[in-house]
Design a protein around this motif. Structure first.
Motif, short mmCIF file in Angstrom:
data_model
loop_
_atom_site.label_atom_id
_atom_site.label_comp_id
_atom_site.label_asym_id
_atom_site.label_seq_id
_atom_site.Cartn_x
_atom_site.Cartn_y
_atom_site.Cartn_z
N ASN A 198 2.69 9.55 -2.43
CA ASN A 198 4.07 9.09 -2.21
C ASN A 198 4.10 7.80 -1.40
OD1 ASN A 198 5.02 11.34 -3.58
ND2 ASN A 198 5.29 12.55 -1.71
N ALA A 199 3.26 7.73 -0.37
CA ALA A 199 3.24 6.54 0.49
C ALA A 199 2.72 5.31 -0.25
CB ALA A 199 2.39 6.80 1.73
N LEU A 200 1.72 5.50 -1.12
CA LEU A 200 1.18 4.36 -1.85
C LEU A 200 2.16 3.87 -2.92
CD1 LEU A 200 -2.59 5.35 -2.12
CD2 LEU A 200 -1.55 3.58 -0.68
N HIS A 201 2.86 4.79 -3.57
CA HIS A 201 3.93 4.36 -4.48
C HIS A 201 4.96 3.53 -3.73
CE1 HIS A 201 3.01 6.05 -8.34
NE2 HIS A 201 2.94 7.30 -7.90
N THR A 202 5.30 3.98 -2.52
CA THR A 202 6.28 3.27 -1.71
C THR A 202 5.78 1.89 -1.31
OG1 THR A 202 7.12 5.36 -0.82
CG2 THR A 202 7.60 3.37 0.45
N LEU A 203 4.54 1.80 -0.86
CA LEU A 203 3.96 0.53 -0.44
C LEU A 203 3.90 -0.47 -1.59
CD1 LEU A 203 2.39 -1.28 1.58
CD2 LEU A 203 0.30 -0.14 0.79
N VAL A 204 3.33 -0.05 -2.72
CA VAL A 204 3.14 -0.95 -3.85
C VAL A 204 4.49 -1.44 -4.38
CG1 VAL A 204 2.30 -1.11 -6.23
CG2 VAL A 204 0.92 0.04 -4.48
N THR A 205 5.47 -0.54 -4.47
CA THR A 205 6.77 -0.93 -5.01
C THR A 205 7.51 -1.86 -4.07
OG1 THR A 205 6.90 1.22 -6.12
CG2 THR A 205 8.93 -0.07 -5.98
N SER A 206 7.44 -1.60 -2.76
CA SER A 206 8.15 -2.46 -1.81
C SER A 206 7.59 -3.88 -1.84
CB SER A 206 8.06 -1.87 -0.40
OG SER A 206 6.72 -1.76 0.03
N VAL A 207 6.27 -4.02 -1.96
CA VAL A 207 5.67 -5.35 -2.06
C VAL A 207 6.04 -5.99 -3.40
CG1 VAL A 207 3.49 -6.64 -2.15
CG2 VAL A 207 3.80 -4.79 -0.47
N THR A 208 6.06 -5.20 -4.46
CA THR A 208 6.45 -5.70 -5.78
C THR A 208 7.87 -6.27 -5.74
OG1 THR A 208 5.01 -4.11 -6.92
CG2 THR A 208 6.84 -5.03 -8.18
N LEU A 209 8.73 -5.67 -4.93
CA LEU A 209 10.11 -6.12 -4.82
C LEU A 209 10.29 -7.30 -3.87
CD1 LEU A 209 11.86 -2.65 -4.83
CD2 LEU A 209 12.27 -4.48 -6.49
N GLY A 210 9.23 -7.68 -3.16
CA GLY A 210 9.31 -8.88 -2.32
C GLY A 210 9.17 -8.67 -0.84
N VAL A 211 8.89 -7.43 -0.39
CA VAL A 211 8.66 -7.22 1.05
C VAL A 211 7.28 -7.76 1.40
CG1 VAL A 211 8.45 -5.50 2.88
CG2 VAL A 211 10.10 -5.15 1.03
N PRO A 212 7.15 -8.62 2.42
CA PRO A 212 5.83 -9.14 2.81
C PRO A 212 4.86 -7.99 3.12
CG PRO A 212 7.56 -10.37 3.90
CD PRO A 212 8.23 -9.21 3.23
N ILE A 213 3.59 -8.18 2.78
CA ILE A 213 2.62 -7.09 2.89
C ILE A 213 2.54 -6.52 4.30
CG2 ILE A 213 0.15 -6.56 2.81
CD1 ILE A 213 -0.10 -8.25 0.36
N GLN A 214 2.41 -7.36 5.31
CA GLN A 214 2.26 -6.86 6.68
C GLN A 214 3.50 -6.10 7.12
OE1 GLN A 214 -0.43 -6.66 8.26
NE2 GLN A 214 -1.74 -8.08 7.15
N GLU A 215 4.65 -6.57 6.71
CA GLU A 215 5.91 -5.88 7.04
C GLU A 215 5.97 -4.53 6.35
OE1 GLU A 215 10.60 -6.71 6.11
OE2 GLU A 215 9.37 -8.41 6.80
N ALA A 216 5.53 -4.48 5.10
CA ALA A 216 5.52 -3.22 4.36
C ALA A 216 4.53 -2.24 4.96
CB ALA A 216 5.19 -3.47 2.89
N LEU A 217 3.37 -2.71 5.35
CA LEU A 217 2.36 -1.85 5.97
C LEU A 217 2.88 -1.23 7.26
CD1 LEU A 217 -0.87 -3.97 5.41
CD2 LEU A 217 -0.38 -1.73 4.42
N LYS A 218 3.57 -2.01 8.06
CA LYS A 218 4.13 -1.50 9.31
C LYS A 218 5.17 -0.41 9.04
CE LYS A 218 6.57 -3.02 13.49
NZ LYS A 218 7.15 -4.20 14.20
N SER A 219 6.02 -0.64 8.04
CA SER A 219 7.06 0.34 7.73
C SER A 219 6.47 1.62 7.16
CB SER A 219 8.05 -0.26 6.72
OG SER A 219 8.73 -1.37 7.28
N VAL A 220 5.47 1.51 6.29
CA VAL A 220 4.85 2.69 5.70
C VAL A 220 4.15 3.54 6.75
CG1 VAL A 220 3.00 3.44 4.15
CG2 VAL A 220 4.65 1.74 3.38
N ALA A 221 3.50 2.89 7.70
CA ALA A 221 2.80 3.64 8.75
C ALA A 221 3.77 4.46 9.60
CB ALA A 221 2.02 2.67 9.64
N ALA A 222 5.03 4.04 9.65
CA ALA A 222 6.02 4.72 10.49
C ALA A 222 6.78 5.82 9.73
CB ALA A 222 7.01 3.70 11.04
#
Length: 360
Positions: A298-322
């Motif tokens: 679930n978390a990896l689907h969330t990470l990959v899709t958020s970056v696909t939609l334009g969220v910067p990688i480091q920002e997405a990584l921080k949000s997923v970890a939380a």
């Protein structure tokens, strides 16, 4: 909140109206128990196997002040409701779906559609949380993923929303086309394919094909490369519609995202690293919120899709970890004497039970 004028409703349904203007519609309801602001509400009188909402129209009119109704059975008693307007249609559920489809077409924003056997609601909630750090997000409430829940969800889209995130669930054949027409996702996520609701389908592949119809007009589709049947069906869709596949793998199969999971870390977190084909040899590091298979997926689907939609990688990584587990879905509690207690009471199928036991 909706803001349709009476004239727009009249055009949308293409039906005869009794000629009485009503207040602007800001809300749609199908359950008489959930009515709050009757003066600005459009009520769809749905008919089910065990209920008929037409029986509650008089109470809604006299007690709750509802003046706008969509009905399929115009009863004699309604003639005395001098301040009410009735839209008469052959099928109120179909009218609700068509109205939601009409509403969806008014928006030119990214819309994510999510389907699969498990994880739809978790991915929808988590993705909405990550995207909300940048944009105003409208998403399905609770698990509104049915033939009625999906149109109610999409009707919540407002002009100020910048992204939509909706889940779609089916239990039998010939249901997904209705939901695709309503959601019209520009980006899709196929979480996985399991045995949930299998009774309504002759085999697993047929169910997968039916679910894949949600992405008939999508521009991009996120799938896990490690799920052979899902990936095969996604490749067929790509050949038919031209959808761009965005793939990820934790087993080393060829994919856009090559992810390596660490064997170290604390019990409530899992370090990982990945390479994204778009970024070449650049390697990124992050932390997933738990170590069980369901959370990882679930978390990896969330990470990959958020970056696909334009969220910067480091920002997405921080949000997923939380991210944290949702109530009643693999929710960790402390039992007596420090024992672990897993609350997964929202789910009700054997596959979810297996996931919960593995998680425990």
């Amino acid at each position: 909140m909706l803001n349709y004028s009476f004239q727009e409703l009249q055009w949308a349904f293409s039906c005869n109206v009794r000629g009485i203007e009503c207040a602007p519609i800001r809300e749609v309801a199908v359950d008489s128990r959930m009515v709050t602001d009757g003066a600005h509400l459009l009520f769809f009188a749905l008919v089910g196997e065990n209920h008929n909402a037409h029986d509650y129209v008089e109470t809604l009119y006299r007690v709750h002040g509802v003046h706008c109704f969509v009905v399929s059975d115009y009863r004699a008693a309604y003639r005395s409701f001098s301040e009410a307007t009735f839209f008469c249609v052959p099928d109120t559920r179909k009218a609700l779906q068509q109205f939601a489809s009409y509403h969806r077409q008014r928006f030119q924003i990214p819309v994510v559609g999510i389907t699969g056997s498990n994880g739809k609601t978790v991915v929808k909630e988590w993705l909405s949380q990550v995207l909300a750090t940048r944009w105003r997000v409208n998403h399905s409430p609770k698990s509104y993923n049915s033939q009625i829940g999906v149109p109610l969800s999409v009707l919540g889209l407002a002009p100020k929303d910048e992204v939509g995130v909706y889940e779609a669930g089916i239990s039998q054949m010939n249901e997904m086309r209705n939901l695709e027409e309503i959601i019209r996702p520009t980006v899709g996520i196929f979480t996985n394919l399991g045995h949930a609701h299998q009774a309504g389908f002759p085999d697993m592949e047929t169910k997968g094909r039916e679910k894949m119809l949600l992405f008939a007009r999508a521009k991009r589709l996120v799938v896990c490369r490690d799920q052979d049947l899902v990936y095969s069906l996604a490749c067929q869709l790509q050949r038919e519609s031209g959808v761009e596949l965005v793939t990820w793998s934790v087993t080393g199969k060829e994919a856009d995202w090559q992810i390596t999971l660490s064997q170290k870390g604390e019990k409530d977190a899992l370090p990982f690293s990945f390479r994204w084909k778009k970024e070449g040899d650049l390697c990124y590091n992050g932390v997933l919120p738990a170590r069980d298979a369901a959370t990882i997926e679930n978390a990896l689907h969330t990470l990959v899709t958020s970056v696909t939609l334009g969220v910067p990688i480091q920002e997405a990584l921080k949000s997923v970890a939380a991210l944290r587990s949702m109530p009643m879905r693999l929710e960790r509690r402390e039992g007596v004497n420090g024992q672990a207690l897993i609350n997964d009471s929202y789910s009700c199928d054997l596959e979810s039970l297996e996931i919960a036991l593995r998680f425990l």
